[in-house]
Every structure is written in C-alpha cells, then in structure tokens.
Design a protein around this motif. Structure first.
Motif, PDB file in Angstrom:
ATOM      1  N   ALA A 204      49.045  45.256  42.885  1.00  0.00           N
ATOM      2  CA  ALA A 204      48.799  45.228  41.628  1.00  0.00           C
ATOM      3  C   ALA A 204      47.939  43.786  41.771  1.00  0.00           C
ATOM      4  O   ALA A 204      46.800  43.121  40.264  1.00  0.00           O
ATOM      5  N   GLN A 205      48.106  43.140  42.452  1.00  0.00           N
ATOM      6  CA  GLN A 205      47.382  41.959  42.019  1.00  0.00           C
ATOM      7  C   GLN A 205      46.376  41.736  42.467  1.00  0.00           C
ATOM      8  O   GLN A 205      45.436  40.763  41.776  1.00  0.00           O
ATOM      9  N   THR A 206      45.794  42.200  43.630  1.00  0.00           N
ATOM     10  CA  THR A 206      44.637  42.398  43.675  1.00  0.00           C
ATOM     11  C   THR A 206      43.881  43.295  42.847  1.00  0.00           C
ATOM     12  O   THR A 206      42.357  42.931  42.773  1.00  0.00           O
ATOM     13  N   GLY A 207      44.420  44.363  42.106  1.00  0.00           N
ATOM     14  CA  GLY A 207      43.311  45.015  40.719  1.00  0.00           C
ATOM     15  C   GLY A 207      43.198  43.585  40.101  1.00  0.00           C
ATOM     16  O   GLY A 207      41.873  44.248  39.567  1.00  0.00           O
ATOM     17  N   LYS A 208      43.948  42.725  39.764  1.00  0.00           N
ATOM     18  CA  LYS A 208      43.620  41.535  38.352  1.00  0.00           C
ATOM     19  C   LYS A 208      42.787  40.686  39.390  1.00  0.00           C
ATOM     20  O   LYS A 208      42.667  39.890  38.096  1.00  0.00           O
TER      21      LYS A 208
END
Length: 310
Positions: A204-208
C-alpha cells in the motif's frame, strides 16, 4: 606460452558489487522518506525471496535436513530480517554514510563471539583495534540525533550489526556444507516470511510512493541482493576470498560519497574521522592471527569480518 587470464570481467564484477552495496545505504535513506521501516524491510525481502525461489527451482540443490533448515531459517530471521529492520529504524535519524561505518562494527561482535564461544586468543594489538573502533563509534554517534542513547538511531544501527554478526556465527558450518547461494536463498525466504505481516502495508505504501522511491525499493530488492551476490561470487572465483575481501573496505567511504551526491547528506568531519578509526580498528582486529576459518556472509559470500551490509 599460456595466455594471461582475462581480468576485465572480474574487475567489472567487483566494481559492480562495491557500487550496489555502497548505494544500498543512501537508497534505504531515500526509501524511508515514504515507507516505514518494517514495511520497507518486508517488501525488500519479498523481492529477494522471489529471486531466491527462482534460483532454487532452477538449480534444485539437495534438500537440507530439517534441523539445518530450521537453523538456516533462524539465521535469516535474525541476520536478515532483524538486521534490516534495525538498520531501517536507525537510518531514520542516522546519516547513510555514518550508518555504513557503524555497520562495520559487526567485526567486533564476531571477534567477541570467537573469544567467548570458540576460545580464540585476542592479543593486545586486537584490543588496541577494538579501542580505535570504540572511539570511532563515539565520534560518529556524537553527531547523530540522540547520540548513543538506548533509543537513538546509532544504537539501532549497532544493534543491526549485532544481528548480522550473530547470523554469521551460526551460519558458518551451513555455508561450508551447502554453499553460500543455497544458504542465502533459504535465509531470504525465511526473512520474507518473518516480515510478511507487514507486506500488505508495504504494498500500500509503495503504491502511493513516488516513482523515484519505487525505483529505489526495486533497487534494494534486486541489485544489492541478486546482482551484487552473483557479481561477488564471480569475483571470488578470480581474486580469491582474501584479496577480494580487501575491496570491501571501500564500501563505507563510497557509501558516504554517494549519500552526499544523491541524498544530499554532506559528510561531517566527525563521520570521516570516526569512520577512518573504525576501518583501521577493524583491519587490526582482523589481523589478529585467527586459526579458525572466518565465517562467510551469505549476502556477500565474503568473510564475515569483511562484510558490507545491505
């Protein structure tokens, strides 16, 4: 007349190894701007685990007996996952160049284990090298946020060095029996499994994250592990362990320079002086005349006293 052995490829291999391992420290610093320490460790080892699984499927090495498999997995959890998490936490406040020097103190832990557990001799000159390292640690830590208190970043980086040294000590016999690549593959997978509870958060953090940070995350999972390991193994076959291991002392100074160039962290004089003292102390400790074979770092296939951590 026998033709001379080509040296260009081994030189390129060792140069690539030093470059990617030195770049790992500022890469971690940049990735931490948008990812938390545990998710960053989780996704990094998830990438490494995929590559390790591909190698295992392709190479099909003989299975380890269950006790050795569990021991190898423990090395991955402590020396891989534990190392990465503590290093990530530490690098939230510790400069990348400073962290690369502090990690070299793993050699002190290795020497301590050798004396306490293996009853090796620790001559006075080695104690002198240890003193140099301690002074160097103090100089570097004094310039970091929180100094060297229990909850400071420098303390976490030193804890990462302890985890690394513990993994080296335990894995020595495994590497000699099963080979560094096999042991590394099991360690990467076990570390990824241990960090899997944070993988969804990591995704999730990588996607953002920005494209630049995503690139650094991919770099950490691929280059310091897979490509660095392959290049290092190739260089070892040409230069030998002792000669190739000497090149690894270049990693910390280069990491400091790269951090200055790409992460905007100009080196402080205390870091430069402290780092030189640490490297000098490590060299002296490593020359103390040990009679047993040095453990091997499966992340680098180098003697554990000459490692660079990713």
């Amino acid at each position: 007349m026998t033709p001379s052995r080509p040296t260009l490829l081994p030189i390129l291999a060792i140069s690539t190894t030093i470059l990617v391992w030195a770049t790992a420290f500022p890469a971690i610093k940049l990735a931490l701007t948008q990812l938390e320490p545990l998710p960053l460790a989780s996704i990094r080892y998830a990438i490494a685990a995929v590559l390790a699984a591909m190698w295992l499927i392709w190479n099909r090495p003989a299975r380890m007996p269950l006790p050795h498999l569990l021991l190898c997995a423990g090395c991955g959890i402590v020396g891989g996952a534990g190392y990465s998490v503590l290093l990530n936490i530490g690098q939230q406040t510790v400069a990348a160049g400073a962290a690369s020097f502090l990690i070299k103190t793993e050699s002190l832990w290795m020497a301590t284990f050798a004396v306490v557990l293996l009853k090796e001799r620790f001559p006075p000159i080695a104690w002198g090298g240890t003193l140099l390292c301690i002074v160097g640690i103090g100089l570097i830590a004094s310039a970091q946020a929180g100094g060297l208190t229990l909850n400071s970043g420098a303390a976490f980086v030193l804890g990462a060095a302890l985890c690394s040294a513990t993994g080296f000590t335990v894995q020595r016999q495994l590497v000699s029996r099963y080979g560094a690549l096999h042991v590394a593959a099991v360690m990467f997978i076990s570390a990824a499994l241990a960090l899997s509870p944070w993988l969804s958060q990591a995704l999730a953090q990588t996607g953002k994250a920005s494209l630049a940070v995503q690139g650094w995350i991919g770099f950490l999972g691929i280059f310091p592990t897979a490509i660095g390991l392959v290049c290092w193994a190739y260089a070892l076959g040409t230069f030998g362990v002792a000669r190739a291991g000497n090149f690894l002392y270049l990693i910390a100074p280069i990491a400091m320079l790269i951090a200055w160039l790409i992460a905007g962290e100009p080196p402080k004089m205390s870091t430069v002086l402290g780092g030189m003292l640490i490297l000098a102390g490590v060299v002296i400790v490593n020359m103390r005349g040990k009679t047993v074979q040095a453990p091997v770092d499966v992340r680098t296939e180098a003697p554990a006293t000459d490692t660079a951590k990713l």
